[in-house]
Write a protein that holds these residues in place. Structure first.
Motif, PDB file in Angstrom:
ATOM      1  N   VAL A   1       0.855  -1.215   0.098  1.00 32.40           N
ATOM      2  CA  VAL A   1       0.132   0.062  -0.105  1.00 32.40           C
ATOM      3  C   VAL A   1       0.806   1.062  -0.136  1.00 32.40           C
ATOM      4  CG1 VAL A   1      -1.534   1.286   1.415  1.00 32.40           C
ATOM      5  CG2 VAL A   1      -2.049  -1.074   1.107  1.00 32.40           C
ATOM      6  N   ILE A   2       0.604   1.979  -0.762  1.00 33.34           N
ATOM      7  CA  ILE A   2       1.602   3.207  -1.080  1.00 33.34           C
ATOM      8  C   ILE A   2       0.641   4.682  -0.914  1.00 33.34           C
ATOM      9  CG2 ILE A   2       3.165   4.597  -2.476  1.00 33.34           C
ATOM     10  CD1 ILE A   2       3.563   1.611  -3.837  1.00 33.34           C
TER      11      ILE A   2
ATOM     12  N   ASP B   1       0.006  11.066   6.585  1.00 28.99           N
ATOM     13  CA  ASP B   1      -0.867  10.970   7.468  1.00 28.99           C
ATOM     14  C   ASP B   1      -2.288  10.165   6.978  1.00 28.99           C
ATOM     15  OD1 ASP B   1      -1.910  12.961   5.591  1.00 28.99           O
ATOM     16  OD2 ASP B   1      -2.406  14.553   6.886  1.00 28.99           O
ATOM     17  N   ALA B   2      -2.178   9.525   5.775  1.00 29.24           N
ATOM     18  CA  ALA B   2      -3.337   8.855   5.079  1.00 29.24           C
ATOM     19  C   ALA B   2      -3.603   7.873   6.232  1.00 29.24           C
ATOM     20  CB  ALA B   2      -2.885   8.301   3.852  1.00 29.24           C
ATOM     21  N   GLN B   3      -4.998   7.910   6.558  1.00 28.71           N
ATOM     22  CA  GLN B   3      -5.454   6.949   7.537  1.00 28.71           C
ATOM     23  C   GLN B   3      -5.504   5.574   7.195  1.00 28.71           C
ATOM     24  OE1 GLN B   3      -6.882   7.165  10.855  1.00 28.71           O
ATOM     25  NE2 GLN B   3      -5.646   9.020  10.560  1.00 28.71           N
ATOM     26  N   GLY B   4      -5.545   5.394   5.808  1.00 25.73           N
ATOM     27  CA  GLY B   4      -5.305   3.838   5.319  1.00 25.73           C
ATOM     28  C   GLY B   4      -3.890   3.124   5.438  1.00 25.73           C
ATOM     29  N   LEU B   5      -2.889   4.004   5.830  1.00 20.60           N
ATOM     30  CA  LEU B   5      -1.655   3.521   6.078  1.00 20.60           C
ATOM     31  C   LEU B   5      -1.689   2.655   7.388  1.00 20.60           C
ATOM     32  CD1 LEU B   5       0.853   6.491   5.332  1.00 20.60           C
ATOM     33  CD2 LEU B   5       0.593   4.154   4.113  1.00 20.60           C
ATOM     34  N   LYS B   6      -2.599   3.159   8.301  1.00 21.84           N
ATOM     35  CA  LYS B   6      -2.655   2.370   9.604  1.00 21.84           C
ATOM     36  C   LYS B   6      -3.572   1.048   9.455  1.00 21.84           C
ATOM     37  CE  LYS B   6      -2.705   6.241  12.886  1.00 21.84           C
ATOM     38  NZ  LYS B   6      -3.286   7.557  12.491  1.00 21.84           N
ATOM     39  N   ARG B   7      -4.587   1.145   8.493  1.00 20.52           N
ATOM     40  CA  ARG B   7      -5.371  -0.107   8.088  1.00 20.52           C
ATOM     41  C   ARG B   7      -4.517  -1.150   7.287  1.00 20.52           C
ATOM     42  NH1 ARG B   7     -10.917   1.712   7.607  1.00 20.52           N
ATOM     43  NH2 ARG B   7     -11.006   3.869   7.290  1.00 20.52           N
ATOM     44  N   ALA B   8      -3.551  -0.687   6.638  1.00 23.33           N
ATOM     45  CA  ALA B   8      -2.501  -1.614   6.159  1.00 23.33           C
ATOM     46  C   ALA B   8      -1.735  -2.377   6.994  1.00 23.33           C
ATOM     47  CB  ALA B   8      -1.746  -0.857   4.983  1.00 23.33           C
TER      48      ALA B   8
ATOM     49  N   SER C   1      -2.120  -2.603  10.142  1.00 27.37           N
ATOM     50  CA  SER C   1      -2.938  -3.421  11.043  1.00 27.37           C
ATOM     51  C   SER C   1      -3.059  -5.022  10.407  1.00 27.37           C
ATOM     52  CB  SER C   1      -4.214  -3.003  11.195  1.00 27.37           C
ATOM     53  OG  SER C   1      -4.192  -1.780  12.221  1.00 27.37           O
ATOM     54  N   ALA C   2      -3.074  -4.981   8.834  1.00 28.36           N
ATOM     55  CA  ALA C   2      -3.256  -6.046   8.201  1.00 28.36           C
ATOM     56  C   ALA C   2      -2.111  -6.669   7.814  1.00 28.36           C
ATOM     57  CB  ALA C   2      -4.111  -5.763   6.837  1.00 28.36           C
ATOM     58  N   MET C   3      -0.865  -6.290   8.459  1.00 27.13           N
ATOM     59  CA  MET C   3       0.730  -6.629   7.890  1.00 27.13           C
ATOM     60  C   MET C   3       0.997  -6.601   6.681  1.00 27.13           C
ATOM     61  SD  MET C   3       1.400  -7.701  11.066  1.00 27.13           S
ATOM     62  CE  MET C   3       2.407  -8.803  11.063  1.00 27.13           C
ATOM     63  N   ILE C   4       0.269  -5.568   5.894  1.00 24.78           N
ATOM     64  CA  ILE C   4       0.717  -5.192   4.597  1.00 24.78           C
ATOM     65  C   ILE C   4       1.735  -4.112   4.420  1.00 24.78           C
ATOM     66  CG2 ILE C   4      -0.257  -4.467   2.261  1.00 24.78           C
ATOM     67  CD1 ILE C   4      -2.979  -5.239   3.197  1.00 24.78           C
ATOM     68  N   PRO C   5       2.880  -4.337   3.609  1.00 29.63           N
ATOM     69  CA  PRO C   5       4.126  -3.596   3.607  1.00 29.63           C
ATOM     70  C   PRO C   5       3.578  -2.009   3.161  1.00 29.63           C
ATOM     71  CG  PRO C   5       4.645  -5.452   2.605  1.00 29.63           C
ATOM     72  CD  PRO C   5       3.142  -5.484   2.949  1.00 29.63           C
ATOM     73  N   THR C   6       3.546  -0.903   3.788  1.00 34.20           N
ATOM     74  CA  THR C   6       3.321   0.277   3.293  1.00 34.20           C
ATOM     75  C   THR C   6       4.718   1.114   2.994  1.00 34.20           C
ATOM     76  OG1 THR C   6       3.559   1.282   5.478  1.00 34.20           O
ATOM     77  CG2 THR C   6       1.435   0.239   4.789  1.00 34.20           C
ATOM     78  N   HIS C   7       4.243   2.283   2.271  1.00 28.74           N
ATOM     79  CA  HIS C   7       5.151   3.188   1.677  1.00 28.74           C
ATOM     80  C   HIS C   7       4.755   4.336   1.473  1.00 28.74           C
ATOM     81  CE1 HIS C   7       7.928  -0.560   0.341  1.00 28.74           C
ATOM     82  NE2 HIS C   7       6.730  -0.843   0.168  1.00 28.74           N
ATOM     83  N   VAL C   8       5.506   5.511   1.891  1.00 31.80           N
ATOM     84  CA  VAL C   8       4.871   7.078   1.635  1.00 31.80           C
ATOM     85  C   VAL C   8       5.783   7.321   0.621  1.00 31.80           C
ATOM     86  CG1 VAL C   8       4.692   9.334   2.554  1.00 31.80           C
ATOM     87  CG2 VAL C   8       3.951   7.080   3.795  1.00 31.80           C
ATOM     88  N   VAL C   9       5.232   8.076  -0.538  1.00 32.77           N
ATOM     89  CA  VAL C   9       5.969   8.672  -1.396  1.00 32.77           C
ATOM     90  C   VAL C   9       5.340  10.231  -1.417  1.00 32.77           C
ATOM     91  CG1 VAL C   9       6.726   8.931  -3.892  1.00 32.77           C
ATOM     92  CG2 VAL C   9       6.410   6.823  -2.823  1.00 32.77           C
ATOM     93  N   ASP C  10       6.010  11.093  -0.611  1.00 36.26           N
ATOM     94  CA  ASP C  10       5.310  12.425  -0.761  1.00 36.26           C
ATOM     95  C   ASP C  10       5.638  13.253  -1.765  1.00 36.26           C
ATOM     96  OD1 ASP C  10       4.504  14.836   0.145  1.00 36.26           O
ATOM     97  OD2 ASP C  10       5.159  14.668   2.084  1.00 36.26           O
ATOM     98  N   HIS C  11       4.323  13.722  -2.414  1.00 40.85           N
ATOM     99  CA  HIS C  11       4.588  14.298  -3.655  1.00 40.85           C
ATOM    100  C   HIS C  11       5.246  15.729  -3.439  1.00 40.85           C
ATOM    101  CE1 HIS C  11       0.718  15.539  -1.647  1.00 40.85           C
ATOM    102  NE2 HIS C  11       0.784  16.744  -2.429  1.00 40.85           N
ATOM    103  N   ARG C  12       5.005  16.399  -2.165  1.00 40.03           N
ATOM    104  CA  ARG C  12       5.675  17.429  -2.019  1.00 40.03           C
ATOM    105  C   ARG C  12       7.361  17.528  -2.142  1.00 40.03           C
ATOM    106  NH1 ARG C  12       2.286  18.664   3.533  1.00 40.03           N
ATOM    107  NH2 ARG C  12       3.302  16.566   3.599  1.00 40.03           N
ATOM    108  N   SER C  13       7.848  16.257  -1.984  1.00 40.08           N
ATOM    109  CA  SER C  13       9.470  16.405  -1.900  1.00 40.08           C
ATOM    110  C   SER C  13       9.662  16.178  -3.497  1.00 40.08           C
ATOM    111  CB  SER C  13       9.742  14.732  -1.457  1.00 40.08           C
ATOM    112  OG  SER C  13       9.006  14.845  -0.042  1.00 40.08           O
ATOM    113  N   TYR C  14       8.992  16.314  -4.447  1.00 38.50           N
ATOM    114  CA  TYR C  14       9.544  16.231  -6.058  1.00 38.50           C
ATOM    115  C   TYR C  14       9.286  17.548  -6.959  1.00 38.50           C
ATOM    116  CZ  TYR C  14      10.099  11.419  -4.547  1.00 38.50           C
ATOM    117  OH  TYR C  14      10.381  10.570  -3.735  1.00 38.50           O
ATOM    118  N   ALA C  15       9.935  17.768  -7.659  1.00 40.28           N
ATOM    119  CA  ALA C  15       9.946  19.131  -8.359  1.00 40.28           C
ATOM    120  C   ALA C  15       8.699  19.292  -9.218  1.00 40.28           C
ATOM    121  CB  ALA C  15      11.311  19.325  -8.854  1.00 40.28           C
TER     122      ALA C  15
END
Ligand code: GRF
Length: 195
Positions: free
Chosen positions: A34-35, A40-47, A49-63
């Motif tokens: 789950v990406i 702060d996406a709430q769905g990251l916590k859901r993932a 909890s279900a032991m699904i690997p999560t990743h954050v790619v923050d759009h604000r970090s890219y030009a």
């Protein structure tokens, strides 16, 4: 079928997929990642909890959009997805990204497409005096909310509806629709398309 899910917010559709997989109702589909574009996406916590690997790619970090989409691909591709599922992912994806996942990229949109592409779908359905609303799962193509429709679900619009009450009814229907499409794609009941 390896499924990667992209989210930006609550992730209630993701939760519906998680619940169906847990109950053996998602065919051969397995959620492998789950990406989110927001930490702060709430769905990251859901993932999590279900032991699904999560990743954050923050759009604000890219030009720009292209750089963000390249970074997304760099996170998604190692997960070897057969299907990339957009579930409330609130970024418009670039043409190269859509091309890269052509035929394995789907989205859920809260209207009966081709009606009400874009935002404020429930308000627009009410303002038009529609008697029904609903949600659509479609293949993602370069034109926003315009790819081939895979499946739709319809709900009634009731006389006292507000945008909020209608949104809640449509969202509940989405939770049936999206898992049914993922399951049927995994089982070959729905054929892949050329997008
Ligand atoms: C849903 O209404 C979906 O149709 C739209 O974004 C919303 C996502 O909700 N694309 P959630 O994050 O799955 O709860």
């Amino acid at each position: 079928m390896r499924v990667v899910c992209l989210i930006s917010g609550s992730g209630s559709n993701l939760q519906a997929l998680i619940d169906c997989e847990r109950h053996g109702q998602l065919g051969t589909a397995t959620l492998v990642g789950v990406i989110a574009n927001r930490q702060d996406a709430q769905g990251l916590k859901r993932a999590a909890s279900a032991m699904i690997p999560t990743h954050v790619v923050d759009h604000r970090s890219y030009a720009d959009r292209l750089a963000f989409d390249r970074a997304l691909i760099d996170v998604i591709d190692p997960l070897k997805p057969d299907l990339v599922v957009l579930a409330g992912f609130m970024r418009i994806l670039s043409d190269p990204f859509v091309e890269h996942y052509k035929g394995r990229l789907i989205n859920i949109h809260p209207s009966l497409l081709p009606k009400y592409k874009g935002l404020d779908t429930h308000q627009r359905a009410l303002a038009s005096g529609d008697k029904t609303a609903g949600a659509t799962v479609h293949w993602v193509t370069q034109a926003l909310d315009s790819g081939e429709i895979i499946r739709q679900i319809e709900v009634p619009i009731l006389p006292d509806d507000t945008a909020d009450s209608l949104q809640a009814r449509v969202l509940a229907a989405e939770h049936t629709l999206y898992p049914s499409v993922v399951r049927d794609l995994s089982l070959g009941v729905i054929s892949p398309c050329d997008a």
